[in-house]
Design a protein around this motif. Sequence first.
Motif, PDB file in Angstrom:
ATOM      1  N   GLN A  35      54.100  52.274  69.787  1.00 32.25           N
ATOM      2  CA  GLN A  35      54.667  50.778  70.279  1.00 32.25           C
ATOM      3  C   GLN A  35      53.300  50.195  70.877  1.00 32.25           C
ATOM      4  O   GLN A  35      52.733  49.309  70.738  1.00 32.25           O
ATOM      5  N   GLY A  36      52.423  51.279  71.782  1.00 28.22           N
ATOM      6  CA  GLY A  36      51.349  50.657  72.094  1.00 28.22           C
ATOM      7  C   GLY A  36      50.257  50.256  71.250  1.00 28.22           C
ATOM      8  O   GLY A  36      49.421  49.187  71.405  1.00 28.22           O
ATOM      9  N   ARG A  37      50.253  50.961  70.158  1.00 25.99           N
ATOM     10  CA  ARG A  37      49.163  50.725  69.093  1.00 25.99           C
ATOM     11  C   ARG A  37      49.545  49.302  68.366  1.00 25.99           C
ATOM     12  O   ARG A  37      48.884  48.365  68.183  1.00 25.99           O
ATOM     13  N   ILE A  38      50.904  49.222  68.255  1.00 24.12           N
ATOM     14  CA  ILE A  38      51.312  47.672  67.607  1.00 24.12           C
ATOM     15  C   ILE A  38      51.020  46.731  68.780  1.00 24.12           C
ATOM     16  O   ILE A  38      50.562  45.659  68.321  1.00 24.12           O
ATOM     17  N   LEU A  39      51.547  46.734  69.866  1.00 23.23           N
ATOM     18  CA  LEU A  39      51.051  45.814  70.756  1.00 23.23           C
ATOM     19  C   LEU A  39      49.717  45.565  70.883  1.00 23.23           C
ATOM     20  O   LEU A  39      49.402  44.306  71.138  1.00 23.23           O
ATOM     21  N   VAL A  41      47.404  45.702  68.834  1.00 24.02           N
ATOM     22  CA  VAL A  41      46.867  44.681  67.667  1.00 24.02           C
ATOM     23  C   VAL A  41      47.614  43.395  67.756  1.00 24.02           C
ATOM     24  O   VAL A  41      47.054  42.288  67.465  1.00 24.02           O
ATOM     25  N   LEU A  42      48.995  43.271  68.307  1.00 22.96           N
ATOM     26  CA  LEU A  42      49.566  41.895  68.188  1.00 22.96           C
ATOM     27  C   LEU A  42      48.934  41.248  69.445  1.00 22.96           C
ATOM     28  O   LEU A  42      48.827  39.851  69.407  1.00 22.96           O
ATOM     29  N   TRP A  43      48.597  41.847  70.432  1.00 25.95           N
ATOM     30  CA  TRP A  43      47.636  41.256  71.590  1.00 25.95           C
ATOM     31  C   TRP A  43      46.256  40.504  70.978  1.00 25.95           C
ATOM     32  O   TRP A  43      45.800  39.545  71.739  1.00 25.95           O
ATOM     33  N   LYS A  44      45.748  41.152  70.169  1.00 24.96           N
ATOM     34  CA  LYS A  44      44.549  40.548  69.572  1.00 24.96           C
ATOM     35  C   LYS A  44      44.895  39.289  68.654  1.00 24.96           C
ATOM     36  O   LYS A  44      44.290  38.196  68.424  1.00 24.96           O
ATOM     37  N   THR A  45      45.990  39.755  67.810  1.00 25.91           N
ATOM     38  CA  THR A  45      46.447  38.512  66.868  1.00 25.91           C
ATOM     39  C   THR A  45      48.056  38.359  66.886  1.00 25.91           C
ATOM     40  O   THR A  45      48.661  39.558  66.236  1.00 25.91           O
ATOM     41  N   ASP A  46      48.652  37.496  67.436  1.00 21.10           N
ATOM     42  CA  ASP A  46      49.751  37.574  67.577  1.00 21.10           C
ATOM     43  C   ASP A  46      50.431  37.028  66.064  1.00 21.10           C
ATOM     44  O   ASP A  46      49.774  36.161  65.525  1.00 21.10           O
ATOM     45  N   ILE A  53      50.256  44.620  60.237  1.00 22.83           N
ATOM     46  CA  ILE A  53      50.398  45.750  61.207  1.00 22.83           C
ATOM     47  C   ILE A  53      50.356  46.986  60.839  1.00 22.83           C
ATOM     48  O   ILE A  53      49.490  47.771  61.485  1.00 22.83           O
ATOM     49  N   SER A  54      50.707  47.536  59.595  1.00 21.98           N
ATOM     50  CA  SER A  54      50.733  48.754  59.225  1.00 21.98           C
ATOM     51  C   SER A  54      49.340  48.805  58.699  1.00 21.98           C
ATOM     52  O   SER A  54      48.468  50.052  59.109  1.00 21.98           O
ATOM     53  N   GLN A  55      48.325  47.900  58.351  1.00 21.98           N
ATOM     54  CA  GLN A  55      47.193  48.085  57.736  1.00 21.98           C
ATOM     55  C   GLN A  55      46.081  48.368  58.906  1.00 21.98           C
ATOM     56  O   GLN A  55      45.381  48.910  59.073  1.00 21.98           O
ATOM     57  N   LYS A  56      46.462  47.498  59.970  1.00 20.97           N
ATOM     58  CA  LYS A  56      45.592  47.286  60.997  1.00 20.97           C
ATOM     59  C   LYS A  56      45.679  48.581  62.485  1.00 20.97           C
ATOM     60  O   LYS A  56      44.885  49.034  63.046  1.00 20.97           O
ATOM     61  N   THR A  57      46.897  49.311  62.222  1.00 22.57           N
ATOM     62  CA  THR A  57      47.407  50.405  63.154  1.00 22.57           C
ATOM     63  C   THR A  57      47.122  51.709  62.292  1.00 22.57           C
ATOM     64  O   THR A  57      46.897  52.815  62.741  1.00 22.57           O
ATOM     65  N   SER A  58      46.992  51.692  60.957  1.00 23.83           N
ATOM     66  CA  SER A  58      47.112  52.939  59.995  1.00 23.83           C
ATOM     67  C   SER A  58      48.299  53.804  60.203  1.00 23.83           C
ATOM     68  O   SER A  58      48.218  54.873  59.664  1.00 23.83           O
ATOM     69  N   LEU A  59      49.403  52.808  60.468  1.00 22.37           N
ATOM     70  CA  LEU A  59      50.579  53.398  60.673  1.00 22.37           C
ATOM     71  C   LEU A  59      51.394  53.255  59.150  1.00 22.37           C
ATOM     72  O   LEU A  59      51.339  52.025  58.814  1.00 22.37           O
ATOM     73  N   ALA A  60      52.190  54.110  58.710  1.00 29.74           N
ATOM     74  CA  ALA A  60      52.795  53.766  57.268  1.00 29.74           C
ATOM     75  C   ALA A  60      53.925  52.597  57.697  1.00 29.74           C
ATOM     76  O   ALA A  60      54.339  52.355  58.777  1.00 29.74           O
TER      77      ALA A  60
END
Length: 142
Positions: A35-39, A41-46, A53-60
């Motif tokens: 959740q922190g990783r996603i947040l 990314v979203l804090w930088k670009t909502d 989000i998947s691309q920017k966090t490297s999460l599937a």
Amino acid sequence: METKGGFYITQIKQLQERIFERLLLKNGIEISGGQGRILFVLWKTDRLTISEISQKTSLAKNTVSVVIDGMVRKGIVERRINPQNRRQTIVSLTQYAKSLQAKYETVSQQMNALFYQGFSEKEQKEFEQYLARILKTLSEYL
């Protein structure tokens, strides 16, 4: 030649996640590492899609979807259908999530201080350059 870099990276990642979550809880922030990783990314670009989000966090993508589900239930993010492309879902921050940013950044700074304890500024920069090279190589492999 036997190397242990990947093994060390895995161990560091696991320890760092446990310590970071402990620091977050200590500061009244109840979110998981994903959740922190996603947040972050979203804090930088909502207002991003699951794919972005998947691309920017490297999460599937499926992992992002599951984590987003939990974040929606907790009132951290909102999901809306993209009016320009009905097949896309846009994820955006709630006011609650926006209110967490300053506290989260403080905890992040505490974690960085711990992470680089004993490193000179030069060593820190060199270390991050090596990690960036490894990340680039592995990303290109996919």
